[in-house]
Design an enzyme around this catalytic site. Structure first.
Site, short mmCIF file in Angstrom:
data_model
loop_
_atom_site.label_atom_id
_atom_site.label_comp_id
_atom_site.label_asym_id
_atom_site.label_seq_id
_atom_site.Cartn_x
_atom_site.Cartn_y
_atom_site.Cartn_z
N GLY A 21 -20.79 89.85 54.07
CA GLY A 21 -21.41 89.21 55.21
C GLY A 21 -22.16 87.95 54.85
N ASP A 135 -27.38 98.34 53.37
CA ASP A 135 -25.97 98.04 53.64
C ASP A 135 -25.06 98.95 52.83
OD1 ASP A 135 -23.90 96.71 54.95
OD2 ASP A 135 -23.69 95.22 53.36
#
Length: 357
Positions: A21, A135
């Protein structure tokens, strides 16, 4: 490739190995030591946001504090000529858990628990340092001969203390969407306080997927997944994997509790919970196997006991009927008839125990 071939004068970029990301990861070689390394470079489109660049560089400081054999080590950090920050990390051989699940579909309960337990080991040390990964997902879990290696604490938030309220990555001040909704905790989706329990929720999602072959919540729209994670009840694990040990299924759903206070408070507690769930099942199976001959013996004895009871009961009923018949017929019978009847009755009663035996 917009990344220089040589970084910091000593790392030669070889190939791209992944995109996340926030950045792109390359395989590179340390020119002096001649060993492989992984170099993560912030994406160009994010370089203009000071908060993201700062968070990216915080990754270097965060990972430098975390020294665990199951977490990728950090070797160096700096900035490229165009201002983009980079981090040089340990290159970990193996397959990601995502690749393993794509290949195998689902894993055996004991293997899944072992992987989750090793993730909890890393988290235990990270949380003690005030580091929340935020994450965790199968693509950030590497599997090799050493076991598990947790990658990419790249969007980790270093907590100043246990009460600090952190900002969820999909609602940063710049509006950037960072994170993977299907593995995020409900409080992270809602922008609430994020702590160690958030990572443990993610471990629960990963474990659920290892056992069921899919995560609890799926949708083509990320926004729909966020809503489901925050509000919906996960499908019962046993409905998707009926042969999963029930104690393990209960442990997984404990990790998936919407309320962080209802999850284990520490990674070590989560590991203990998971290992107990497998130990209980193992003890049950092993005791069942060992007890089977004994149980069969008891069953045979019970069967014999019930058979004897049935014979004895029938004998008693027949004896009562015969006695009643003799009483009725004895009133009008002579001495000879009485002598003929009584021995017969006595013979029947005497024979009853013999048949029961």
């Amino acid at each position: 490739m917009d990344t220089p071939q040589i970084i910091a004068g000593r790392f030669r970029i070889e190939c791209e190995i992944g995109r996340g990301g926030m950045g792109t990861v390359y395989r590179a070689s340390h020119l002096g030591l001649e060993r492989p390394v992984a170099v993560k470079v912030l994406k160009q489109e994010f370089a203009a946001y000071p908060e993201v660049a700062e968070r990216f560089m915080r990754e270097a400081r965060t990972m430098a504090r975390l020294k665990h054999p199951r977490a990728a080590m950090i070797y160096d950090a700096g900035h490229l000529a165009d201002g983009r920050p980079f981090i040089v990390m340990e290159y970990v051989e193996g397959s990601t858990l995502a690749e393993t699940l794509a290949r195998e579909g689902s894993l055996a309960p004991e293997r899944a628990v072992q992987i989750a337990a090793e993730i909890c080991d890393v988290l235990s040390e990270a949380h003690a340092l005030g580091i929340v990964h935020r994450d965790l997902k199968p693509s950030n879990i590497m599997l090799n001969g050493r076991g598990v290696c947790v990658l990419d604490f790249g969007i980790a938030k270093v907590l100043q203390n246990s009460t600090e309220v952190t900002r969820t990555h999909h609602t940063t001040e710049s509006g950037l969407v960072i994170g993977t909704p299907r593995y995020m905790s409900p409080e992270q989706c809602l922008g609430h306080a994020v702590g160690p329990a958030s990572d443990l929720y993610s471990v629960g999602v990963i474990l659920y997927e290892m056992l069921a072959g899919r995560p609890p919540f799926l949708d083509t729209l990320s926004s729909a997944v966020l809503v489901k994670v925050a509000t919906a009840t996960p499908p019962p694990l046993l409905a998707l994997r009926p042969e999963c040990p029930r104690p393990l299924a209960l442990a997984v759903h404990t990790l998936l509790a919407k309320n962080p206070a209802l999850r284990p408070s520490k990674a070590a507690e989560a590991r203990a919970l998971l290992e107990r769930s497998i130990a209980v099942e193992r003890q049950f199976v092993e005791s069942g196997e060992r007890a089977e001959p004994f149980a069969s013996t008891i069953g045979a004895l019970n069967a014999g006991r019930y058979a004897f009871t049935r014979v004895a009961t029938m004998t008693a009923i027949l004896a009562m009927l015969l006695t009643t018949l003799l009483m009725w017929t004895g009133k009008g019978a002579g001495q000879a008839g009485s002598q003929d009847g009584l021995p017969g009755g006595g013979a029947l009663l005497a024979a009853a125990p013999t048949r029961g035996k």
